[in-house]
Design an enzyme around this catalytic site. Sequence first.
Site, short mmCIF file in Angstrom:
data_model
loop_
_atom_site.label_atom_id
_atom_site.label_comp_id
_atom_site.label_asym_id
_atom_site.label_seq_id
_atom_site.Cartn_x
_atom_site.Cartn_y
_atom_site.Cartn_z
N LYS A 107 0.82 -1.22 0.00
CA LYS A 107 0.00 0.00 0.00
C LYS A 107 0.84 1.26 0.00
O LYS A 107 0.44 2.29 -0.53
CB LYS A 107 -0.94 0.02 1.21
CG LYS A 107 -2.10 -0.96 1.07
CD LYS A 107 -3.21 -0.62 2.03
CE LYS A 107 -4.35 -1.60 1.86
NZ LYS A 107 -5.42 -1.40 2.84
N LYS A 110 -5.42 -10.39 -7.20
CA LYS A 110 -6.68 -10.60 -6.48
C LYS A 110 -7.67 -9.47 -6.77
O LYS A 110 -7.27 -8.34 -7.06
CB LYS A 110 -6.43 -10.72 -4.98
CG LYS A 110 -6.05 -9.43 -4.32
CD LYS A 110 -6.13 -9.48 -2.80
CE LYS A 110 -5.74 -8.09 -2.29
NZ LYS A 110 -5.65 -7.91 -0.89
N LYS A 112 -10.70 -3.86 -3.68
CA LYS A 112 -11.36 -2.55 -3.66
C LYS A 112 -10.40 -1.46 -4.10
O LYS A 112 -10.77 -0.53 -4.79
CB LYS A 112 -11.76 -2.18 -2.21
CG LYS A 112 -12.87 -2.99 -1.65
CD LYS A 112 -13.31 -2.40 -0.29
CE LYS A 112 -12.60 -3.09 0.87
NZ LYS A 112 -13.47 -3.73 1.84
P1 TYM Z 1 -10.89 -5.97 3.86
O1 TYM Z 1 -11.88 -4.94 4.24
O2 TYM Z 1 -9.86 -5.63 2.85
O3 TYM Z 1 -11.62 -7.27 3.33
C1 TYM Z 1 -12.66 -7.91 4.06
C2 TYM Z 1 -12.51 -9.42 3.95
O4 TYM Z 1 -12.57 -9.84 2.57
C3 TYM Z 1 -11.46 -10.66 2.27
N1 TYM Z 1 -11.09 -10.48 0.86
C4 TYM Z 1 -11.01 -11.47 -0.05
N2 TYM Z 1 -11.21 -12.79 0.04
C5 TYM Z 1 -11.04 -13.53 -1.09
N3 TYM Z 1 -10.70 -13.00 -2.28
C6 TYM Z 1 -10.49 -11.68 -2.43
N4 TYM Z 1 -10.16 -11.16 -3.60
C7 TYM Z 1 -10.64 -10.85 -1.28
N5 TYM Z 1 -10.50 -9.51 -1.06
C8 TYM Z 1 -10.79 -9.32 0.23
C9 TYM Z 1 -10.37 -10.20 3.21
O5 TYM Z 1 -9.38 -11.17 3.38
C10 TYM Z 1 -11.15 -9.93 4.47
O6 TYM Z 1 -11.35 -11.11 5.21
N6 TYM Z 1 -7.55 -5.91 7.61
C11 TYM Z 1 -8.88 -6.36 7.23
C12 TYM Z 1 -9.98 -5.83 8.10
C13 TYM Z 1 -9.83 -6.12 9.56
C14 TYM Z 1 -9.98 -7.37 10.20
C15 TYM Z 1 -9.81 -7.11 11.58
C16 TYM Z 1 -10.22 -8.66 9.75
C17 TYM Z 1 -9.59 -5.18 10.53
N7 TYM Z 1 -9.59 -5.79 11.74
C18 TYM Z 1 -9.89 -8.14 12.53
C19 TYM Z 1 -10.28 -9.68 10.70
C20 TYM Z 1 -10.12 -9.43 12.06
C21 TYM Z 1 -9.15 -5.89 5.80
O7 TYM Z 1 -8.58 -4.94 5.34
O8 TYM Z 1 -10.17 -6.55 5.17
#
Ligand code: TYM
Length: 332
Positions: free
Chosen positions: A112, A195, A198
């Site tokens: 990032k 992947k 967003k």
């Molecule tokens: P975030 O908001 O980017 O994504 C939310 C969830 O979606 C999953 N994900 C995917 N899974 C499969 N294929 C993809 N292309 C794909 N893109 C996104 C992510 O792995 C995620 O599970 N850091 C985290 C948010 C967070 C969090 C936490 C998660 C903050 N605190 C505590 C678990 C526990 C994030 O940015 O997810």
Amino acid sequence: RPRVLSGIQPTADSFHLGNYLGALRQWVAMQDTHDTFYCVVDLHAITVEHDPALLRERSLRSAAQLLAAGLDPDRCTLFIQSHVPEHSQLAWVLGCLTGFGEASRMTQFKDKSSKGGTESATVGLFTYPVLMAADILLYQTDQVPVGEDQRQHLELTRDLAGRFNGRYGETFRQPSAYIVKDVAKIQDLANPVAKMSKSSSSPAGIVELLDDPKVSAKRVRSAVTDSDRSITFDVAAKPGVSNLLTILSALRSVPVPSLVESYEGKGYGDLKGDVADAVVELVTPFRDRTFALLEDRESLDGILAHGAERARAVASETMSLVNERVGFVPAK
Ligand code: TYM
């Protein structure tokens, strides 16, 4: 029941198909078998530049989408991260246990920050994984359902839990990542070696759940495949076709080998048409439910207030223990 916590960032107008298959579907299913806590992580969303009014709007939209996907406020605790101040408090304490080098090795930060250079990246973005560890450890979590891209953050969380326990006495439960291998990494439709994301996918590469279903169907039909003609599953040689098979397999609950068999003698157009239909069937009721939930702000606010209250009850208990363990004088 084992405890579950997971979170999602409110950084886009809509969740995408990768979020849904990689994470949200598991969140919904685990409500029946686990004690579940799910949060919209607005504190994480401000680690990159943002617009305040848009953040507020997206946080509510995120909550509505989670409900539309099947989270049930009677069976899970759904809340907004900033409503529970203990997340920031524990993040500070854990930050004081995290090595600078250790945080520097987090690949998501490297990715990032690589665009603008580390000079313009914020300290918040750098310590993002520490806040995520706090989210998880506050709830004495056993399992964290996430996609593959979060695996390294989970390892850091486990390290921090172990380090805290070793230094101050047994305090945190050790969480493990719950990653469903088949759907852990849904790929970009237009660039199937990356992947679906967003922040980095082009519009053509992403299926946004709140988009007009016709737009989503069109994106699926225009997905990049290859010049070969056989429908087989081979991620290295045929990433585009394999991604479509993965998506269809998950949406229709049919194993990939059975799908491959059923496409014998058929072409990519047939496969794409079927994936498009499955996607339209998923998103049509999803967006209707989301927009209906957003119409009733009062109910949504009520659900989130109730969720925050339940979350705070657990989080404050852990935080009191942490404060005592690290040697803070209790406030009288
Ligand atoms: P975030 O908001 O980017 O994504 C939310 C969830 O979606 C999953 N994900 C995917 N899974 C499969 N294929 C993809 N292309 C794909 N893109 C996104 C992510 O792995 C995620 O599970 N850091 C985290 C948010 C967070 C969090 C936490 C998660 C903050 N605190 C505590 C678990 C526990 C994030 O940015 O997810």
